[in-house]
Design an enzyme around this catalytic site. Structure first.
Site, PDB file in Angstrom:
ATOM      1  N   TYR A 159       0.835  -1.199   0.000  1.00 20.04           N
ATOM      2  CA  TYR A 159       0.000   0.000   0.000  1.00 20.04           C
ATOM      3  C   TYR A 159       0.874   1.254   0.000  1.00 20.04           C
ATOM      4  CZ  TYR A 159      -2.985   3.674   1.955  1.00 20.04           C
ATOM      5  OH  TYR A 159      -3.631   4.862   2.184  1.00 20.04           O
ATOM      6  N   GLU A 211     -11.613   5.251   5.519  1.00 22.38           N
ATOM      7  CA  GLU A 211     -11.072   6.117   6.580  1.00 22.38           C
ATOM      8  C   GLU A 211     -12.114   6.372   7.667  1.00 22.38           C
ATOM      9  OE1 GLU A 211      -8.152   8.147   3.306  1.00 22.38           O
ATOM     10  OE2 GLU A 211     -10.078   9.042   3.793  1.00 22.38           O
ATOM     11  N   TRP A 223      -5.181   1.624  10.731  1.00 20.91           N
ATOM     12  CA  TRP A 223      -5.308   1.505   9.284  1.00 20.91           C
ATOM     13  C   TRP A 223      -4.973   0.084   8.840  1.00 20.91           C
ATOM     14  CZ3 TRP A 223      -7.936   3.475   5.654  1.00 20.91           C
ATOM     15  CH2 TRP A 223      -7.571   3.346   4.314  1.00 20.91           C
TER      16      TRP A 223
END
Length: 201
Positions: free
Chosen positions: A26, A48, A56
């Site tokens: 990512y 988010e 995350w």
């Protein structure tokens, strides 16, 4: 411990991504790349918002589940979700089963469309806060990177006024970082300059 870890390919990366392979991928391929696709902006907003109070890393591991549950992040389809469909999502183990967050995603899809109707695209709306030019930071350590800024405060206030939910200033700053509106790759990270060259201006 150093802010950077030298991996086997002698490549410096921002240290937050070094927990597992999907996180590194990512960081290397997506984080900080300027986003000009409304669907991609919506995807990040959903993820988010779901992250609030979580890591995350947790959300990344559920990303494929979110993609299936939220119709490949087609905001028009999500905006049409019925209460019955929302109830099914609340029972879906592949996503964060938080009723408020799931309702917020559906609500935000509807508000997202309203922004498109007013501004042409969500991309035009959010990039308008920086006049289309990414903010290029040169942080030397993770300790220097802010969790929120006056810019994210401004955008979060505006989105709240427009009816968005679960998108406070810290989450919005994460969005700015993820979508390349702000380049927060550390100065020594190999992606700092690569991302900088991707800007349209």
């Amino acid at each position: 411990m150093s802010d950077f870890i030298l991996n086997q390919t002698d490549t410096f990366r921002c240290p937050w991504c070094l927990g597992f392979e999907k996180y590194i991928q990512y960081h290397d391929e997506e984080w900080g790349v300027p986003v000009y696709s409304d669907r991609k902006h919506f995807e990040f907003l959903v993820l988010e918002s779901a992250q609030a109070g979580l890591s995350w890393a947790t959300i990344l591991k559920k990303r494929e589940g979110y993609m299936r549950a939220f119709k490949d992040f087609d905001y028009r389809k999500v905006a049409d979700f019925t209460e019955e469909e929302v109830e099914k999502l609340i029972g879906n183990p592949d996503i964060v089963r938080n009723r408020l967050k799931i309702h917020a995603a559906v609500n935000n899809a509807r508000k997202f469309i309203e922004i498109q109707e007013h501004y042409g695209t969500f991309t035009d709306y959010i990039w308008g806060f920086v006049d289309g030019k990414p903010l290029q930071n040169e942080w030397k350590s993770m300790a220097m990177v802010p969790a929120a800024t006056e810019l994210s405060n401004q955008i979060a206030r505006d989105l709240k006024q427009k009816g968005f939910k679960f998108l406070g200033s810290t989450i919005i700053y994460s969005h700015l970082q993820a979508t390349g509106i702000v380049n927060d790759h550390l100065e020594q990270c190999f992606r700092n300059q690569e991302v900088k060259r991707m800007a349209r201006y």
